[in-house]
Design a protein around this motif. Structure first.
Motif, PDB file in Angstrom:
ATOM      1  N   GLU A   1       6.625  13.883   1.500  1.00 48.09           N
ATOM      2  CA  GLU A   1       7.109  14.454   2.764  1.00 48.09           C
ATOM      3  C   GLU A   1       7.502  13.354   3.746  1.00 48.09           C
ATOM      4  N   THR A   2       6.715  12.273   3.771  1.00 47.13           N
ATOM      5  CA  THR A   2       7.006  11.154   4.673  1.00 47.13           C
ATOM      6  C   THR A   2       8.351  10.522   4.328  1.00 47.13           C
ATOM      7  N   ILE A   3       8.602  10.265   3.056  1.00 48.77           N
ATOM      8  CA  ILE A   3       9.872   9.667   2.647  1.00 48.77           C
ATOM      9  C   ILE A   3      11.027  10.602   2.994  1.00 48.77           C
TER      10      ILE A   3
ATOM     11  N   PHE B   1       0.820  -1.210   0.000  1.00 43.73           N
ATOM     12  CA  PHE B   1       0.000   0.000   0.000  1.00 43.73           C
ATOM     13  C   PHE B   1       0.858   1.266   0.000  1.00 43.73           C
ATOM     14  N   GLY B   2       0.328   2.351   0.600  1.00 45.11           N
ATOM     15  CA  GLY B   2       1.010   3.634   0.518  1.00 45.11           C
ATOM     16  C   GLY B   2       2.166   3.763   1.493  1.00 45.11           C
ATOM     17  N   ALA B   3       2.887   4.883   1.363  1.00 42.58           N
ATOM     18  CA  ALA B   3       4.030   5.126   2.242  1.00 42.58           C
ATOM     19  C   ALA B   3       3.607   5.279   3.692  1.00 42.58           C
ATOM     20  N   ASP B   4       2.324   5.587   3.938  1.00 46.54           N
ATOM     21  CA  ASP B   4       1.841   5.703   5.313  1.00 46.54           C
ATOM     22  C   ASP B   4       1.758   4.349   5.999  1.00 46.54           C
ATOM     23  N   LEU B   5       1.761   3.271   5.235  1.00 47.96           N
ATOM     24  CA  LEU B   5       1.676   1.922   5.805  1.00 47.96           C
ATOM     25  C   LEU B   5       2.964   1.150   5.534  1.00 47.96           C
ATOM     26  N   GLY B   6       3.086   0.567   4.331  1.00 46.35           N
ATOM     27  CA  GLY B   6       4.219  -0.294   4.041  1.00 46.35           C
ATOM     28  C   GLY B   6       5.573   0.356   4.216  1.00 46.35           C
ATOM     29  N   ALA B   7       5.749   1.549   3.660  1.00 46.48           N
ATOM     30  CA  ALA B   7       7.062   2.199   3.747  1.00 46.48           C
ATOM     31  C   ALA B   7       7.408   2.571   5.184  1.00 46.48           C
TER      32      ALA B   7
END
Length: 567
Positions: A372-374, A308-314
């Motif tokens: 921004e999360t990355i 999924f998205g960077a908010d979950l998997g990453a």
């Protein structure tokens, strides 16, 4: 997934027409011999433990993570881009290996589909990988359920440890979507059938046994993780572990063969290690650590994905897997699609293929948050626009304009249609970003939070920095569980957030980039064997149900054994 009419060949038809190399030849590409392999037919194999040990002193290659923005219910082709990127790097003369998760039969028979890619960017043999494969998920399921039977038998045989039947936390598991098994009663039918109690099933991909399997570094580590797994509490509220029951040896034996990484190939014969399959919305969403570390010893570039998205998997790849495995990711690819951008810009599912530049601009803010999360993890990145044949030229141009406006490195990929050739632009842009970061001596990756802060602080860090929330709100039950976790000395573990994949918030209906929201933590669960604390948010479930029209009803087979209807 990217087709717009029935004249275009299905993923299954493309896979069935591919020319595969014998898996021994694929192994030879990465320096492994037939003696290093445990063969599962002509096109699948496992890498023997002896071969893994022989690689230990080799230098690691570079690790590339592929993640995405928040997806639509249709999926955005993250696995497809991952596979196409691996093929593209090989086309450019770089030795690359893929490290992917194994599909669960739940999504395969449900609605989302498997995780073997699509179009001309697939791992094969596609039917095998999506249906049973080498039996890894079944071995994990059996080990999980043998442990459940040992717990119930211990109580039946006198309960020497004083286990409270009302505080057994270990659930049974099944690799299928079956809502009827979420809450059950066991031990009915009289005294000889055990102690009656409420029990539960969860899907294998969401189980702690799967998490342990994918986060263990070797057999010794696997057995140690299983031994310290908490499965219940006594009447005095003391934790009971697998080690207390003395079952860790038998469970490790059940997982022994499955624990060897699986080697397959792409349609372009790029080697791929497909091993382990935890969900990312419920579990930590990454392939096995042993497969990733093995790939790093065998290639210059390892391309992996996290669900999924960077908010979950990453977030979990960085804060959990990389921390536990002492991994240093080199770069990240963030997958976006025109339809996901419009979805997060307010377009309903039925109108996603209609041109809507205004909605695309609005939905771009969702992608910006993931970027921004990355950046929070100080990892270089490239945005990959996974182009669909239904995308309109004005929408593509608008996307490129927005990326240039925000100074975002990006590439348009067409790997579904063109295989590795459609990923050359992405591969070249990625290599340039990596090269520039190394020349600039950019800060290297580090997790988002230290382990010595409180569990509540860790959840707040994730909620604020990754989701963009105001903070968290604990339910009375979660507050009580938090105190128990701290009293048991488990406050130094990382957090694994169980959250909807469709939104940055815990409400799947809040699309785009929501503001002024709170993350609601309804309960906390210690996964001590895996090495993290699970925080359940919103209405997330660990046993999915089938949709009204499950994909299973389209799958068929003819007299020759040829499968149809599998994507």
């Amino acid at each position: 997934m990217q087709r717009e009419n029935s004249k275009i060949r299905s993923d299954l038809e493309i896979a069935q027409s591919a020319t595969l190399l014998p898996i021994t030849q694929v192994a030879d590409k990465i320096g492994l011999t037939e003696n290093d392999m445990e063969l599962y037919g002509k096109y699948k194999g496992k890498i023997r433990f002896e071969a893994l040990h022989a690689l230990e002193n080799r230098r690691d290659g570079r690790l590339i993570l592929v993640t995405s923005m928040n997806p639509t219910p249709l999926g955005e082709g993250k696995s497809t881009v991952t596979i196409g990127l691996g093929d593209a790097l090989n086309r450019l003369g770089h030795r690359s290996i893929l490290a992917l998760r194994e599909p669960s039969l739940g999504p395969v028979m449900g609605i989302k589909g498997g995780a073997a890619g699509g179009g001309y960017a697939q791992v094969v043999p596609m039917e095998d990988i999506n249906l049973h494969f080498t039996g890894d998920l079944h071995a994990i399921t059996v080990a999980n359920n043998v442990l459940a039977s040992i717990i119930d038998n211990h109580i039946f045989q006198g309960n020497k440890l004083g286990i409270d039947p009302g505080r057994i936390t270990w659930k049974r598991a099944l690799d299928a979507n079956d809502r009827a098994l979420r809450n059950i009663v066991v031990g009915l039918g009289g005294k000889g059938n055990g102690v009656p109690r409420e029990d539960h099933f969860e899907i294998t991909a969401a189980s702690e046994m799967m998490a342990i399997f994918t986060l263990a570094e070797d057999l010794v580590d696997l057995k140690e993780k299983i031994a310290r797994t908490v499965v219940a509490y006594t009447y005095e509220k003391k934790p009971v572990t697998v080690g207390d029951l003395g079952a860790e040896g038998a469970l490790t034996v059940l997982l022994k063969d499955a624990f060897q990484p699986n080697l397959v190939q792409t349609l372009e014969n790029t080697p791929a290690l497909v091993h382990g399959g935890p969900f990312a919305n419920i579990a930590h969403g990454c392939n096995s650590l042993i497969a990733t570390k093995t790939a790093l010893k065998l290639a210059d570039y390892v391309i992996t994905e996290a669900g999924f998205g960077a908010d979950l998997g990453a977030e979990k790849f960085f804060n959990i897997k990389s921390r536990i495995g002492k991994l240093t990711p080199t770069a990240t690819v963030i997958v976006a699609t025109i339809r996901a951008l419009k979805f997060h810009g307010g377009v309903n599912r039925e109108e996603l293929y209609d041109e809507n530049v205004d909605a695309l601009r609005e939905g771009f803010h969702n992608l910006l948050k993931h970027i921004e999360t990355i950046k929070e993890f100080q990892v270089p990145f490239v945005v990959a626009l996974n182009r669909f044949i239904t995308d309109k030229e004005r929408e593509i141009l608008e996307f490129e304009k927005l990326c240039n406006e925000y100074d975002i490195p990006f590439a348009v990929t067409e790997v579904w249609e063109k295989g590795g050739a459609g990923g050359i632009q992405l591969a070249e842009r990625l290599l340039a970003v990596i090269d520039q970061a190394e020349k600039d001596h950019s800060p290297t990756f580090y997790p988002l939070y230290p382990l010595d802060i409180s569990l509540e602080e860790k959840m707040n860090v994730i909620a604020k920095k990754v989701y963009g929330a105001k903070g968290i709100e604990l339910s009375p039950k979660a507050e009580r569980q938090l105190r128990e976790l701290e009293q048991n000395g488990w406050s130094k573990l990382p957090i694994c957030m169980a959250k909807t994949q469709y939104s940055l918030s815990d409400d799947p209906n809040k699309l785009g980039r929501p503001k002024d929201f709170t993350i609601h933590i309804r309960q906390l669960k210690p996964s001590i064997g895996a090495g993290f604390i699970v925080a359940y948010t919103g209405d997330i479930l660990t046993m999915p149900g089938l949709p009204k029209h499950p994909a299973a009803l389209k799958i068929n087979i003819d007299d020759s054994g040829k499968v149809t209807g599998l994507f």
